[in-house]
Design a protein around this motif. Structure first.
Motif, PDB file in Angstrom:
ATOM      1  N   UNK A 183      10.315  49.709  27.707  1.00 31.29           N
ATOM      2  CA  UNK A 183       9.757  50.812  27.340  1.00 31.29           C
ATOM      3  C   UNK A 183       8.316  50.504  26.981  1.00 31.29           C
ATOM      4  N   UNK A 184       7.515  51.558  27.368  1.00 33.85           N
ATOM      5  CA  UNK A 184       6.127  51.533  27.146  1.00 33.85           C
ATOM      6  C   UNK A 184       5.859  51.979  25.725  1.00 33.85           C
ATOM      7  N   UNK A 185       5.141  50.674  24.914  1.00 36.14           N
ATOM      8  CA  UNK A 185       4.786  50.739  23.655  1.00 36.14           C
ATOM      9  C   UNK A 185       3.309  51.459  23.563  1.00 36.14           C
ATOM     10  N   UNK A 186       2.291  50.863  24.414  1.00 33.26           N
ATOM     11  CA  UNK A 186       0.979  51.264  24.514  1.00 33.26           C
ATOM     12  C   UNK A 186       0.537  51.295  25.730  1.00 33.26           C
ATOM     13  N   UNK A 187      -0.316  52.183  26.467  1.00 29.28           N
ATOM     14  CA  UNK A 187      -1.101  51.926  27.479  1.00 29.28           C
ATOM     15  C   UNK A 187      -2.520  52.105  27.342  1.00 29.28           C
ATOM     16  N   UNK A 188      -3.203  51.592  28.427  1.00 28.29           N
ATOM     17  CA  UNK A 188      -4.675  51.415  28.377  1.00 28.29           C
ATOM     18  C   UNK A 188      -4.903  50.005  28.896  1.00 28.29           C
ATOM     19  N   UNK A 189      -5.959  49.493  28.293  1.00 26.97           N
ATOM     20  CA  UNK A 189      -6.542  47.971  28.620  1.00 26.97           C
ATOM     21  C   UNK A 189      -6.361  47.116  27.588  1.00 26.97           C
ATOM     22  N   UNK A 190      -5.197  46.453  27.239  1.00 24.92           N
ATOM     23  CA  UNK A 190      -4.787  45.954  25.791  1.00 24.92           C
ATOM     24  C   UNK A 190      -4.619  44.519  25.954  1.00 24.92           C
ATOM     25  N   UNK A 191      -4.536  43.731  24.998  1.00 28.04           N
ATOM     26  CA  UNK A 191      -4.532  42.228  24.845  1.00 28.04           C
ATOM     27  C   UNK A 191      -3.720  41.799  23.702  1.00 28.04           C
ATOM     28  N   UNK A 192      -3.147  40.622  23.682  1.00 28.74           N
ATOM     29  CA  UNK A 192      -2.771  39.789  22.796  1.00 28.74           C
ATOM     30  C   UNK A 192      -1.899  40.323  21.797  1.00 28.74           C
ATOM     31  N   UNK A 193      -0.835  40.967  22.188  1.00 35.81           N
ATOM     32  CA  UNK A 193       0.147  41.865  21.715  1.00 35.81           C
ATOM     33  C   UNK A 193       1.166  40.799  20.964  1.00 35.81           C
ATOM     34  N   UNK A 194       1.836  41.376  19.641  1.00 33.97           N
ATOM     35  CA  UNK A 194       2.618  40.559  18.893  1.00 33.97           C
ATOM     36  C   UNK A 194       3.618  41.334  18.159  1.00 33.97           C
ATOM     37  N   UNK A 195       4.665  41.011  17.849  1.00 31.98           N
ATOM     38  CA  UNK A 195       5.956  41.831  17.379  1.00 31.98           C
ATOM     39  C   UNK A 195       6.840  41.429  16.407  1.00 31.98           C
ATOM     40  N   UNK A 196       6.992  42.135  15.441  1.00 28.41           N
ATOM     41  CA  UNK A 196       7.740  41.482  14.190  1.00 28.41           C
ATOM     42  C   UNK A 196       8.778  42.702  13.631  1.00 28.41           C
ATOM     43  N   UNK A 254      13.589  48.505   5.800  1.00 29.46           N
ATOM     44  CA  UNK A 254      14.584  47.955   6.663  1.00 29.46           C
ATOM     45  C   UNK A 254      14.586  48.373   8.082  1.00 29.46           C
ATOM     46  N   UNK A 255      14.578  47.562   8.963  1.00 33.40           N
ATOM     47  CA  UNK A 255      14.916  47.957  10.542  1.00 33.40           C
ATOM     48  C   UNK A 255      13.388  48.520  11.008  1.00 33.40           C
ATOM     49  N   UNK A 256      12.287  48.751  10.504  1.00 34.61           N
ATOM     50  CA  UNK A 256      11.116  48.815  10.936  1.00 34.61           C
ATOM     51  C   UNK A 256      10.511  47.928  11.927  1.00 34.61           C
ATOM     52  N   UNK A 257      10.123  48.052  13.060  1.00 32.98           N
ATOM     53  CA  UNK A 257       9.308  46.989  13.801  1.00 32.98           C
ATOM     54  C   UNK A 257       7.980  47.288  14.024  1.00 32.98           C
ATOM     55  N   UNK A 258       7.286  46.329  14.226  1.00 30.47           N
ATOM     56  CA  UNK A 258       5.710  46.374  14.356  1.00 30.47           C
ATOM     57  C   UNK A 258       5.078  45.777  15.426  1.00 30.47           C
ATOM     58  N   UNK A 259       4.442  46.386  16.149  1.00 34.28           N
ATOM     59  CA  UNK A 259       3.832  45.664  17.286  1.00 34.28           C
ATOM     60  C   UNK A 259       2.159  45.709  17.079  1.00 34.28           C
ATOM     61  N   UNK A 260       1.575  44.523  17.246  1.00 35.46           N
ATOM     62  CA  UNK A 260      -0.082  44.724  16.999  1.00 35.46           C
ATOM     63  C   UNK A 260      -0.685  44.320  18.434  1.00 35.46           C
ATOM     64  N   UNK A 261      -1.668  44.740  18.764  1.00 36.55           N
ATOM     65  CA  UNK A 261      -2.505  44.626  19.849  1.00 36.55           C
ATOM     66  C   UNK A 261      -3.694  44.832  19.780  1.00 36.55           C
ATOM     67  N   UNK A 262      -4.878  44.402  20.770  1.00 39.40           N
ATOM     68  CA  UNK A 262      -6.192  44.713  20.644  1.00 39.40           C
ATOM     69  C   UNK A 262      -6.562  45.542  22.009  1.00 39.40           C
ATOM     70  N   UNK A 264      -1.009  38.153  14.253  1.00 40.08           N
ATOM     71  CA  UNK A 264       0.437  37.702  14.288  1.00 40.08           C
ATOM     72  C   UNK A 264       1.057  38.388  12.888  1.00 40.08           C
ATOM     73  N   UNK A 265       1.627  39.651  12.935  1.00 41.97           N
ATOM     74  CA  UNK A 265       2.062  40.231  11.796  1.00 41.97           C
ATOM     75  C   UNK A 265       3.441  39.535  11.215  1.00 41.97           C
ATOM     76  N   UNK A 266       3.472  39.400   9.966  1.00 42.95           N
ATOM     77  CA  UNK A 266       4.616  39.010   9.285  1.00 42.95           C
ATOM     78  C   UNK A 266       5.194  40.080   8.354  1.00 42.95           C
ATOM     79  N   UNK A 267       6.360  40.223   8.094  1.00 44.47           N
ATOM     80  CA  UNK A 267       6.884  41.145   7.028  1.00 44.47           C
ATOM     81  C   UNK A 267       7.527  40.279   5.923  1.00 44.47           C
TER      82      UNK A 267
END
Length: 470
Positions: A145-158, A168-176, A212-215
């Motif tokens: 599935x598409x999380x973000x469109x554009x010109x992106x880099x260095x994604x991380x998920x937690x 509980x059950x939330x997921x988070x994606x970081x990118x620049x 690098x997100x941490x919960x």
């Protein structure tokens, strides 16, 4: 469409002569497309939950950016046996439309019982953040599935896996966003990565990469990253990703750029323990007079917005010739404080003052059982590997901008490693391997206290942060 595992892989690979650990190869590059340097696999991430560990990585590195596809390797029995495969629906090699894929990151969502791999789909200047999902323990994977469109880099998920957390059950994606000066964004999913919310930015200045997100157990999210101002910074959310606070400084950086044209940077590796203490490691030369080479350093949070000064991981003396870089930290999430179990994997040059023709890569491991107060004797996992054994990129020879270590609760540490043997002509032999049976987290009495840890840091680092690292 879900694609099953290609095959069970339990291949014993003879460790290079100088290494001390038997390795099991868990994947190899099967592709032949002309754009890539085959056979190569680089930049692994890992995540462990229960008795399952999943790794994801680039397969078939392309010099200009990305790879032929994203591969995965999975063990459901605590690392004893492994299966592997390649994600569907991203690149044309897997039935998708993107030319290349990059920057794989792994998470598990316990509430929705889904494994997630975040990656980048690259088509020219378009670089989308994607999320691939597995609902059968990592054995098969759906089209992304598409999380973000554009010109992106260095994604991380937690994901938030604490059942008592309000989120509980939330997921988070970081990118620049590279087209916006590496401005950082966060997105949140509440349904196992099937859909993602709006892109939100932290407050204040937030340009950088490698977050690098941490919960934390209380549901708060802390995101350490490398800023473009050559510092490690972090920001957090206390409301399940509804908003993100302004960034704070973790530490300044003093960094020696590796010799030989190697692609490496002081990107942080982050983990959290059972009490909510965040651990961040990176490569830094502050403890070596004149900045001739890097140590691995470790900073721990003293609150969600404050940090203790970095300490040196005592792999060897500050007078050694060794250059250490690209650490991957793993923390046993059932432990904390003075009993926190840490496994740290890293790459290194035995001699920092080498050249492209003479530099060789090794891989090391060190552990602590008291939250980093003292450490075991380091052991070599792989190497030596001449730089010509790994793929070349527009930013230098590359085994990965980051690596990863996962520590099973009460059990062994498992890094997944890019390990090379000699090429056959122009065909590389760089594949993913794990230490057979994992690595014991033993700890020890080695400390960085005393004069060796007190050398003055140089006034400025030797190099500049890259603004595009895919």
């Amino acid at each position: 469409m879900a694609v099953p595992a290609v095959a069970a892989v339990v291949l014993m690979a003879a460790a290079p002569a100088a290494a001390n650990v038997a390795l099991t190869q868990v994947s190899t590059d099967p592709y032949t497309d002309a754009q890539a340097q085959h056979q190569s696999e680089v930049e692994p991430d890992t995540f462990a939950f229960g008795s399952t560990i999943v790794s994801a990585f680039q397969v078939g590195r392309v010099s200009g950016g990305g790879s032929s596809n994203i591969g995965w390797a999975r063990s459901g029995d605590g690392g004893a046996t492994w299966t592997n495969g390649f994600l569907p629906g991203i690149t044309t090699n897997g039935g998708g439309t993107f030319g290349q894929a990059s920057d794989a990151s792994v998470a598990f969502d316990a509430k929705h019982n889904v494994w997630l791999i975040s990656s980048l789909g690259i088509s020219g200047s378009t670089v989308n953040v994607l999320t691939s999902r597995s609902t059968d323990g990592g054995l098969t994977w759906s089209n992304p599935v598409t999380t973000a469109t554009g010109a992106n880099d260095k994604n991380w998920i937690v994901c938030d896996n604490t059942s008592t957390s309000a989120f509980f059950g939330n997921c988070y994606t970081e990118y620049d966003i590279t087209s916006a000066g590496d401005s950082i964004r966060m997105r949140t999913s509440t349904n196992g990565g099937a859909t993602w919310g709006a892109a939100l930015a932290p407050g204040g200045s937030h340009t950088g990469l490698g977050g690098q997100p941490v919960v934390l157990p209380n549901g708060h999210v802390v995101v350490p990253y490398l800023s473009l101002a050559d510092t490690i910074r972090s920001f957090r959310s206390t409301n399940g990703g509804a908003s993100w606070n302004s960034t704070v400084q973790v530490a300044t950086i003093s960094h020696h750029d590796a010799n030989g044209g190697l692609r490496e940077e002081a990107l942080p590796s982050a983990e959290v323990d059972a009490a909510g203490t965040v651990y961040v490691s990176w490569s830094d030369c502050r403890f070596r007079s004149g900045c001739p080479s890097n140590d691995v350093v470790l900073a721990k949070s003293t609150s969600e917005t404050t940090w203790a000064a970095p300490t040196r991981v005592p792999i060897d003396a500050t007078t050694s010739t060794v250059d250490h870089f690209t650490p991957g930290i793993g923390v046993d999430r059932s432990t904390s404080g003075t009993s926190a179990r840490i496994g740290m994997t890293y790459y290194f040059y035995p001699t920092a003052s080498c050249t492209a023709a003479t530099c060789v890569l090794d891989v090391g491991f060190i552990s602590s059982t008291n939250g980093g107060a003292s450490w075991s004797t380091a052991t070599q996992l792989a190497g030596p590997m001449p730089l010509t054994w790994i793929p070349n990129t527009s930013q230098g020879r590359m085994y990965g901008d980051y690596i990863s270590t996962s520590v099973f609760n009460g059990g062994n540490a498992y890094p997944v490693l890019a390990v090379a043997t000699a090429p056959t002509g122009s065909t590389l032999h760089l594949a993913m391997s794990v230490p057979t049976g994992g690595l014991a987290v033993t700890g020890g009495t080695n400390t960085a206290a005393g004069a060796a840890a007190a050398a003055a840091a140089p006034a400025a680092r030797a190099g500049a942060v890259r603004t595009t690292a895919r």
